[in-house]
Design an enzyme around this catalytic site. Structure first.
Site, short mmCIF file in Angstrom:
data_model
loop_
_atom_site.label_atom_id
_atom_site.label_comp_id
_atom_site.label_asym_id
_atom_site.label_seq_id
_atom_site.Cartn_x
_atom_site.Cartn_y
_atom_site.Cartn_z
N HIS A 194 -15.47 -52.90 -17.36
CA HIS A 194 -16.55 -53.18 -18.30
C HIS A 194 -17.91 -52.91 -17.68
O HIS A 194 -18.06 -52.70 -16.48
CB HIS A 194 -16.48 -54.64 -18.77
N CYS A 210 -12.68 -58.94 -12.20
CA CYS A 210 -12.94 -57.83 -13.10
C CYS A 210 -13.48 -56.64 -12.32
O CYS A 210 -13.80 -56.75 -11.14
CB CYS A 210 -13.93 -58.24 -14.19
#
Length: 274
Positions: A194, A210
C-alpha cells in the site's frame, strides 16, 4: 587490338562477372537463411522496458481521485529507494512481485531480464512477515479498518473499527492512495502492499506488518500489476523464506469488506502462515 590486350580484357570481364555473382549470392543469403528448404526467420528482438521519467516528474504533485497528493522531496531519499529500472535479480517470471525485506526493495519483474525496483518501508521487529501470496483485490484510495489486535495496542483507533465503518480513504489514511490485498489460496492474509504519506519511512522498518511505498510509487505499481499477480516476500533474493510457526505478525487491516468482488479464484501457492 594486340593479343595481350585481348587476354587482359577477357580476364577483367570474367572477374567482374564472378564478383557480381558472389554479391548476388551474399544478398540472397543475408535476406533469408533456409534449412531443409524452409526459410528461417531471425529471432524476435529482446523486449526492453521503456525508460522511466526523471525523478522530478515521477515524484511531482499529483491530483488523483479528488485528492491532491503533495510532491515528494526525492532529494532527501537515498537514491536506491527511488523508482528505477534494474537488471532482474529474482529469476521470477514477468508479472511477479518480489519483496526483499533485507534490502527494503520491491521488484516488479518485467520481460527481457529487467525489473522495476521500488523502495519500501517494512514492519518493525516482531511484526515482520514473509511468504507467498496472490494479489486478489486492488483498491484506489481504500478504506482502512484497523484489526482488533491493533486497536488493543492503540485504543485511540477504536473510532475506525469495522463496527464504526472504518477510516475513509484520503491523504491521512495509513493505506495511502492504493492498496493491493494479499491472499493465500482463497484466504485473506490481512497484509497489504500500500501507499503511505510518510515518505521518510521508506527504506526503514517502522510499520506494523505491511509493505508501504511512496504514494506516487504505489500508483505506478497499481497501474502495472496484472490481476492475481504472484507475490513473494523473502528475507533476501535467493534466500529461503523464513516464517516460523510460532511467529504471527499483527496485520495492518481487518479484512476485505464483505461482499467485495475479488479477482477470481486464486491458485494456492503456499499454506504457510505469515
Amino acid at each position: 587490338m594486340s593479343t595481350t590486350e585481348i587476354e587482359s580484357y577477357r580476364l577483367s570481364r570474367r572477374g567482374f562477372l564472378n564478383a557480381a555473382a558472389l554479391g548476388a549470392a551474399s544478398i540472397a543469403v543475408s535476406a533469408c537463411t533456409t534449412v531443409g528448404g524452409q526459410p528461417v526467420q531471425p529471432p524476435p528482438p529482446v523486449s526492453v522496458e521503456p525508460p522511466l521519467l526523471d525523478y522530478a516528474t515521477m515524484y511531482a504533485p499529483v491530483s488523483d481521485g479528488g485528492f491532491d497528493l503533495p510532491g515528494i522531496p526525492f532529494e532527501k531519499i537515498d537514491e536506491q529507494f527511488l523508482r528505477q529500472i534494474v537488471p532482474d535479480p529474482t529469476g521470477q517470471r514477468p508479472g511477479t512481485i518480489v519483496v526483499d525485506t533485507a534490502g527494503h526493495h520491491l521488484y516488479l519483474v518485467r520481460p527481457g531480464g529487467q525489473a522495476i525496483r521500488y523502495g519500501v518501508g517494512l514492519g518493525r521487529a516482531g511484526f515482520e512477515w514473509s511468504g507467498d501470496a496472490v494479489v486478489q483485490w486492488k483498491q484506489k484510495w481504500p478504506k482502512w479498518t484497523p484489526p482488533d489486535e491493533m486497536i488493543a495496542r492503540q485504543p485511540e483507533l477504536a473510532k475506525y473499527s469495522a463496527d464504526n465503518g472504518g477510516m475513509p480513504g484520503g491523504l491521512t489514511n495509513p493505506l495511502g492512495a492504493r492498496a493491493l490485498y494479499l491472499f493465500q489460496g482463497n484466504q485473506d492474509t490481512l497484509y497489504r502492499l500500500h501507499g503511505s504519506p510518510e515518505w521518510n519511512s521508506i527504506g526503514k522498518s517502522v510499520s506494523s506488518g505491511c509493505v508501504r511505498l511512496i504514494n506516487q510509487d504505489i500508483i505506478d505499481l497499481y497501474d502495472r500489476v496484472p490481476g492475481k499477480a504472484p507475490v513473494i516476500v523473502t528475507s533476501g533474493i535467493g534466500e529461503p523464506m523464513d516464517a516460523p510457526a510460532n511467529r504471527k505478525a499483527i496485520p495492518i487491516d481487518d479484512g476485505v469488506p464483505e461482499g467485495s468482488i475479488l479477482l477470481g479464484a486464486a491458485r494456492t501457492i503456499s499454506d504457510s502462515i505469515f
